[in-house]
Design a protein around this motif. Sequence first.
Motif, PDB file in Angstrom:
ATOM      1  N   ILE A 123       4.266   7.263   6.483  1.00 46.81           N
ATOM      2  CA  ILE A 123       5.184   8.508   6.761  1.00 46.81           C
ATOM      3  C   ILE A 123       6.634   8.317   7.003  1.00 46.81           C
ATOM      4  CG2 ILE A 123       5.795  10.931   8.018  1.00 46.81           C
ATOM      5  CD1 ILE A 123       2.529  10.868   8.628  1.00 46.81           C
ATOM      6  N   ILE A 124       6.940   7.409   7.912  1.00 47.45           N
ATOM      7  CA  ILE A 124       8.348   7.137   8.296  1.00 47.45           C
ATOM      8  C   ILE A 124       9.112   6.454   7.288  1.00 47.45           C
ATOM      9  CG2 ILE A 124       9.895   5.682  10.122  1.00 47.45           C
ATOM     10  CD1 ILE A 124       7.468   6.133  12.178  1.00 47.45           C
ATOM     11  N   LYS A 125       8.503   5.433   6.586  1.00 40.23           N
ATOM     12  CA  LYS A 125       9.130   4.763   5.760  1.00 40.23           C
ATOM     13  C   LYS A 125       9.478   5.661   4.307  1.00 40.23           C
ATOM     14  CE  LYS A 125       7.339   0.290   7.539  1.00 40.23           C
ATOM     15  NZ  LYS A 125       8.387  -0.386   7.791  1.00 40.23           N
ATOM     16  N   LYS A 126       8.433   6.516   4.062  1.00 36.18           N
ATOM     17  CA  LYS A 126       8.398   7.168   2.877  1.00 36.18           C
ATOM     18  C   LYS A 126       8.156   6.274   1.719  1.00 36.18           C
ATOM     19  CE  LYS A 126      11.388  10.938   4.775  1.00 36.18           C
ATOM     20  NZ  LYS A 126      12.627  11.702   4.847  1.00 36.18           N
ATOM     21  N   HIS A 127       7.323   5.409   1.846  1.00 38.03           N
ATOM     22  CA  HIS A 127       7.237   4.367   0.818  1.00 38.03           C
ATOM     23  C   HIS A 127       5.950   4.878  -0.065  1.00 38.03           C
ATOM     24  CE1 HIS A 127       6.201   1.036  -1.511  1.00 38.03           C
ATOM     25  NE2 HIS A 127       7.527   0.415  -1.323  1.00 38.03           N
ATOM     26  N   TYR A 128       6.277   5.124  -1.266  1.00 39.18           N
ATOM     27  CA  TYR A 128       4.935   5.690  -1.938  1.00 39.18           C
ATOM     28  C   TYR A 128       3.674   4.965  -1.976  1.00 39.18           C
ATOM     29  CZ  TYR A 128       5.126   2.374  -6.044  1.00 39.18           C
ATOM     30  OH  TYR A 128       4.880   1.245  -6.510  1.00 39.18           O
ATOM     31  N   ARG A 129       3.692   3.614  -1.770  1.00 42.30           N
ATOM     32  CA  ARG A 129       2.364   2.774  -1.672  1.00 42.30           C
ATOM     33  C   ARG A 129       1.964   2.982  -0.409  1.00 42.30           C
ATOM     34  NH1 ARG A 129       2.557  -3.131  -3.876  1.00 42.30           N
ATOM     35  NH2 ARG A 129       4.614  -3.227  -3.151  1.00 42.30           N
ATOM     36  N   LEU A 130       2.697   3.015   0.950  1.00 43.32           N
ATOM     37  CA  LEU A 130       2.158   3.271   2.007  1.00 43.32           C
ATOM     38  C   LEU A 130       1.804   4.791   1.981  1.00 43.32           C
ATOM     39  CD1 LEU A 130       4.796   1.289   4.174  1.00 43.32           C
ATOM     40  CD2 LEU A 130       2.504   0.595   3.584  1.00 43.32           C
ATOM     41  N   VAL A 131       2.381   5.682   1.915  1.00 44.98           N
ATOM     42  CA  VAL A 131       1.946   7.133   1.936  1.00 44.98           C
ATOM     43  C   VAL A 131       0.662   7.293   1.184  1.00 44.98           C
ATOM     44  CG1 VAL A 131       2.539   9.445   1.222  1.00 44.98           C
ATOM     45  CG2 VAL A 131       4.005   8.173   1.792  1.00 44.98           C
ATOM     46  N   ALA A 132       0.380   6.658  -0.121  1.00 45.83           N
ATOM     47  CA  ALA A 132      -0.877   6.480  -0.620  1.00 45.83           C
ATOM     48  C   ALA A 132      -1.895   5.999   0.275  1.00 45.83           C
ATOM     49  CB  ALA A 132      -0.822   6.083  -1.957  1.00 45.83           C
ATOM     50  N   LEU A 133      -1.630   4.868   0.897  1.00 48.46           N
ATOM     51  CA  LEU A 133      -2.577   4.336   1.675  1.00 48.46           C
ATOM     52  C   LEU A 133      -2.865   5.226   3.006  1.00 48.46           C
ATOM     53  CD1 LEU A 133      -4.292   1.769   2.578  1.00 48.46           C
ATOM     54  CD2 LEU A 133      -2.172   0.797   3.679  1.00 48.46           C
ATOM     55  N   SER A 134      -1.830   5.621   3.465  1.00 46.45           N
ATOM     56  CA  SER A 134      -1.887   6.816   4.302  1.00 46.45           C
ATOM     57  C   SER A 134      -2.963   7.862   4.172  1.00 46.45           C
ATOM     58  CB  SER A 134      -0.846   7.286   5.102  1.00 46.45           C
ATOM     59  OG  SER A 134      -0.107   6.176   5.335  1.00 46.45           O
ATOM     60  N   LEU A 135      -3.016   8.262   2.976  1.00 48.77           N
ATOM     61  CA  LEU A 135      -3.851   9.549   2.505  1.00 48.77           C
ATOM     62  C   LEU A 135      -5.153   9.188   2.397  1.00 48.77           C
ATOM     63  CD1 LEU A 135      -1.310  10.978   0.053  1.00 48.77           C
ATOM     64  CD2 LEU A 135      -2.067  11.974   2.118  1.00 48.77           C
ATOM     65  N   ILE A 136      -5.198   7.821   1.938  1.00 56.08           N
ATOM     66  CA  ILE A 136      -6.626   7.283   1.793  1.00 56.08           C
ATOM     67  C   ILE A 136      -7.165   7.049   3.076  1.00 56.08           C
ATOM     68  CG2 ILE A 136      -8.089   5.246   1.215  1.00 56.08           C
ATOM     69  CD1 ILE A 136      -5.874   4.849  -1.093  1.00 56.08           C
ATOM     70  N   ILE A 137      -6.478   6.708   4.142  1.00 60.85           N
ATOM     71  CA  ILE A 137      -7.098   6.466   5.612  1.00 60.85           C
ATOM     72  C   ILE A 137      -7.361   7.701   6.116  1.00 60.85           C
ATOM     73  CG2 ILE A 137      -6.396   5.822   7.822  1.00 60.85           C
ATOM     74  CD1 ILE A 137      -4.734   3.460   6.729  1.00 60.85           C
ATOM     75  N   ILE A 138      -6.487   8.529   5.946  1.00 60.62           N
ATOM     76  CA  ILE A 138      -6.851  10.082   6.486  1.00 60.62           C
ATOM     77  C   ILE A 138      -8.177  10.724   5.665  1.00 60.62           C
ATOM     78  CG2 ILE A 138      -6.157  12.635   6.298  1.00 60.62           C
ATOM     79  CD1 ILE A 138      -3.318  11.612   6.717  1.00 60.62           C
ATOM     80  N   PHE A 139      -8.285  10.432   4.641  1.00 63.40           N
ATOM     81  CA  PHE A 139      -9.508  10.730   3.883  1.00 63.40           C
ATOM     82  C   PHE A 139     -10.794  10.205   4.197  1.00 63.40           C
ATOM     83  CE2 PHE A 139     -12.629  10.371   0.141  1.00 63.40           C
ATOM     84  CZ  PHE A 139     -12.970  11.686  -0.254  1.00 63.40           C
TER      85      PHE A 139
ATOM     86  N   MET B  82      -2.567  -6.844   7.111  1.00 63.14           N
ATOM     87  CA  MET B  82      -2.040  -8.200   6.900  1.00 63.14           C
ATOM     88  C   MET B  82      -1.480  -8.115   5.514  1.00 63.14           C
ATOM     89  SD  MET B  82      -2.980  -9.888   9.434  1.00 63.14           S
ATOM     90  CE  MET B  82      -2.713 -11.454   8.841  1.00 63.14           C
ATOM     91  N   TYR B  83      -1.705  -7.121   4.630  1.00 57.80           N
ATOM     92  CA  TYR B  83      -1.003  -7.421   3.398  1.00 57.80           C
ATOM     93  C   TYR B  83       0.199  -6.471   3.183  1.00 57.80           C
ATOM     94  CZ  TYR B  83      -0.395  -6.059  -1.622  1.00 57.80           C
ATOM     95  OH  TYR B  83       0.253  -6.060  -2.774  1.00 57.80           O
ATOM     96  N   PHE B  84       0.401  -5.216   3.938  1.00 57.73           N
ATOM     97  CA  PHE B  84       1.424  -4.629   3.872  1.00 57.73           C
ATOM     98  C   PHE B  84       2.611  -4.824   5.024  1.00 57.73           C
ATOM     99  CE2 PHE B  84      -1.109  -1.640   1.668  1.00 57.73           C
ATOM    100  CZ  PHE B  84      -0.361  -1.459   0.508  1.00 57.73           C
ATOM    101  N   TYR B  85       2.065  -5.644   6.250  1.00 60.32           N
ATOM    102  CA  TYR B  85       2.927  -6.055   7.060  1.00 60.32           C
ATOM    103  C   TYR B  85       2.759  -7.342   7.694  1.00 60.32           C
ATOM    104  CZ  TYR B  85       3.027  -0.873   7.327  1.00 60.32           C
ATOM    105  OH  TYR B  85       3.252   0.514   7.043  1.00 60.32           O
ATOM    106  N   LYS B  86       2.824  -8.090   6.924  1.00 62.00           N
ATOM    107  CA  LYS B  86       2.355  -9.893   7.139  1.00 62.00           C
ATOM    108  C   LYS B  86       3.647 -10.134   8.095  1.00 62.00           C
ATOM    109  CE  LYS B  86       4.574 -11.475   2.898  1.00 62.00           C
ATOM    110  NZ  LYS B  86       4.310 -12.235   1.501  1.00 62.00           N
ATOM    111  N   ASP B  87       4.573  -9.689   8.078  1.00 67.83           N
ATOM    112  CA  ASP B  87       5.813 -10.405   8.963  1.00 67.83           C
ATOM    113  C   ASP B  87       5.633  -9.848  10.395  1.00 67.83           C
ATOM    114  OD1 ASP B  87       7.062 -11.391   6.821  1.00 67.83           O
ATOM    115  OD2 ASP B  87       8.386  -9.625   6.505  1.00 67.83           O
TER     116      ASP B  87
END
Length: 224
Positions: free
Chosen positions: A132-148, A82-87
């Motif tokens: 990963i696809i967007k190569k956006h640093y905040r989304l990549v960081a979120l992805s890494l947190i999710i993986i962790f 809801m935060y990153f993809y509200k559209d």
Amino acid sequence: MNQENQFKISKSIFTIPVVYVVVIWFVYWLEIQFDYNFNKYGVYPRTLEGFRGVFLTHFIHSNTSHLFNNSIPLFVLLSSLMYFYKDVAYKVLFFGGFFTGFLTWCIARESYHIGASGIVYLLFSFILFSGIIKKHYRLVALSLIIIFLYGSMIWYVLPIKEGMSWEGHLSGFLSGFLFAFIYRKKGIIKKEYQFKETEFDLLFDENGNFNPPVLEEESENLEE
């Protein structure tokens, strides 16, 4: 942005996750309260009656442990969506949820498949691959947190535990990847900076040679 607007944004982000978690707990409470078993409303593969589970399975759980294990990642991942993809958040949730249930109906073993795990894997996969696809640093960081936090989830798309619907997990995971690709240009996109031409740039020609401007007084002298 003032505090009132920030509060409104925060409230809208958490509304859907809270409602979803409350609903699945309420459904389980109804089962306990009235001694009723909703399992037969889950996905039963390749039967017309079992097709209703495509829409209902995400709200049905077998026990409190199953329910609790899904509630926390559901809240975290839905809030992130809801935060990153509200559209496109509602499209991912509803269409992705349908596709997850439908794919489970197509490929799963002949048994009742229930639980919000398919949605969890849908959101997990969508946010992971989208970052990963967007190569956006905040989304990549979120992805890494999710993986962790939920990295071990990857293994449950394989038939490694008896009594677990790995087909539902796999369906959600594949659906998330598909929607991450479909909506790769939606949500937060890394901006490409375009540099504007300044007065300093005009002092040089396209080959990099210094080209001083001609002043008005000089141009008058040239005309004489």
